[in-house]
Motif scaffolding. Structure first.
Motif, PDB file in Angstrom:
ATOM      1  N   TYR A  94      -3.995  -0.347  -0.739  1.00  0.00           N
ATOM      2  CA  TYR A  94      -2.621  -0.826  -0.644  1.00  0.00           C
ATOM      3  C   TYR A  94      -2.309  -1.218   0.802  1.00  0.00           C
ATOM      4  O   TYR A  94      -2.704  -0.524   1.738  1.00  0.00           O
ATOM      5  CB  TYR A  94      -1.634   0.276  -1.044  1.00  0.00           C
ATOM      6  CG  TYR A  94      -1.797   0.803  -2.450  1.00  0.00           C
ATOM      7  CD1 TYR A  94      -2.665   1.852  -2.724  1.00  0.00           C
ATOM      8  CD2 TYR A  94      -1.061   0.261  -3.498  1.00  0.00           C
ATOM      9  CE1 TYR A  94      -2.808   2.351  -4.008  1.00  0.00           C
ATOM     10  CE2 TYR A  94      -1.198   0.757  -4.789  1.00  0.00           C
ATOM     11  CZ  TYR A  94      -2.070   1.794  -5.029  1.00  0.00           C
ATOM     12  OH  TYR A  94      -2.203   2.284  -6.308  1.00  0.00           O
ATOM     13  N   ARG A  96       0.873  -1.882   3.539  1.00  0.00           N
ATOM     14  CA  ARG A  96       2.213  -1.322   3.712  1.00  0.00           C
ATOM     15  C   ARG A  96       2.768  -1.729   5.064  1.00  0.00           C
ATOM     16  O   ARG A  96       2.025  -1.792   6.057  1.00  0.00           O
ATOM     17  CB  ARG A  96       2.159   0.198   3.632  1.00  0.00           C
ATOM     18  CG  ARG A  96       3.495   0.909   3.816  1.00  0.00           C
ATOM     19  CD  ARG A  96       3.311   2.391   4.059  1.00  0.00           C
ATOM     20  NE  ARG A  96       4.600   3.081   4.195  1.00  0.00           N
ATOM     21  CZ  ARG A  96       4.729   4.262   4.769  1.00  0.00           C
ATOM     22  NH1 ARG A  96       3.673   4.899   5.248  1.00  0.00           N
ATOM     23  NH2 ARG A  96       5.925   4.823   4.845  1.00  0.00           N
ATOM     24  N   TRP A 103       5.484  -1.639   0.007  1.00  0.00           N
ATOM     25  CA  TRP A 103       4.063  -1.555  -0.301  1.00  0.00           C
ATOM     26  C   TRP A 103       3.611  -2.776  -1.092  1.00  0.00           C
ATOM     27  O   TRP A 103       4.394  -3.333  -1.874  1.00  0.00           O
ATOM     28  CB  TRP A 103       3.778  -0.326  -1.160  1.00  0.00           C
ATOM     29  CG  TRP A 103       4.005   0.994  -0.498  1.00  0.00           C
ATOM     30  CD1 TRP A 103       5.199   1.636  -0.348  1.00  0.00           C
ATOM     31  CD2 TRP A 103       3.017   1.845   0.079  1.00  0.00           C
ATOM     32  NE1 TRP A 103       5.014   2.835   0.295  1.00  0.00           N
ATOM     33  CE2 TRP A 103       3.670   2.993   0.564  1.00  0.00           C
ATOM     34  CE3 TRP A 103       1.633   1.759   0.240  1.00  0.00           C
ATOM     35  CZ2 TRP A 103       2.996   4.037   1.201  1.00  0.00           C
ATOM     36  CZ3 TRP A 103       0.955   2.795   0.854  1.00  0.00           C
ATOM     37  CH2 TRP A 103       1.635   3.923   1.329  1.00  0.00           C
ATOM     38  N   GLN A 105       0.940  -4.331  -4.064  1.00  0.00           N
ATOM     39  CA  GLN A 105       0.719  -3.856  -5.426  1.00  0.00           C
ATOM     40  C   GLN A 105      -0.618  -3.141  -5.610  1.00  0.00           C
ATOM     41  O   GLN A 105      -0.842  -2.549  -6.646  1.00  0.00           O
ATOM     42  CB  GLN A 105       0.780  -5.042  -6.404  1.00  0.00           C
ATOM     43  CG  GLN A 105      -0.494  -5.849  -6.535  1.00  0.00           C
ATOM     44  CD  GLN A 105      -0.733  -6.800  -5.376  1.00  0.00           C
ATOM     45  OE1 GLN A 105      -0.083  -6.745  -4.332  1.00  0.00           O
ATOM     46  NE2 GLN A 105      -1.695  -7.701  -5.563  1.00  0.00           N
ATOM     47  N   GLY A 106      -1.478  -3.192  -4.622  1.00  0.00           N
ATOM     48  CA  GLY A 106      -2.776  -2.531  -4.728  1.00  0.00           C
ATOM     49  C   GLY A 106      -3.848  -3.467  -5.236  1.00  0.00           C
ATOM     50  O   GLY A 106      -3.601  -4.311  -6.102  1.00  0.00           O
TER      51      GLY A 106
END
Length: 113
Positions: A94, A96, A103, A105-106
């Motif tokens: 992730y 940030r 953050w 969304q991964g």
């Protein structure tokens, strides 16, 4: 504020991947940004940070010498170059904006042995 991460995938041990995270709706050049990861059954951990100017970085010990964080303040993008990948690097990564609730969304990184 929006963060859009990309670049994850499946790679063999020893391989490389480059993650990208584009940040919008914020004065990107003024903020520190970082990459975190969360492996199954584990807590999310900080992997690396880069300051607003891109001239100061920090890494968790387990990735030092293998990962490089960088940023392009014209493209509003932060990168994570990952070399010599190990199976223990497998996680969702992730991005940030530091000290915020913003953050990405991964993106899944899977390293096979």
């Amino acid at each position: 504020v929006q963060l859009q991460a990309s670049g994850g995938g499946l790679v063999q041990a020893g391989g490389s991947l480059r993650l990208s995270c584009t940040v919008s709706r914020i004065f990107f050049a003024a903020v520190t940004t970082g990459w975190y990861r969360q492996a199954p059954g584990k807590q999310r951990e900080l992997v690396a940070t880069v300051n607003s100017g891109g001239d100061s970085t920090n890494y968790v010990d387990s990735v030092k010498g293998r990962f490089t964080i960088s940023r392009d303040n014209i493209k509003n993008t932060v990168y994570l170059q990952m070399n010599s990948l190990k199976p223990e690097d497998t996680a969702v990564y992730y991005c940030r904006v530091a000290n915020s609730d913003w953050w990405g969304q991964g993106t899944q990184v899977t390293v096979s042995s």
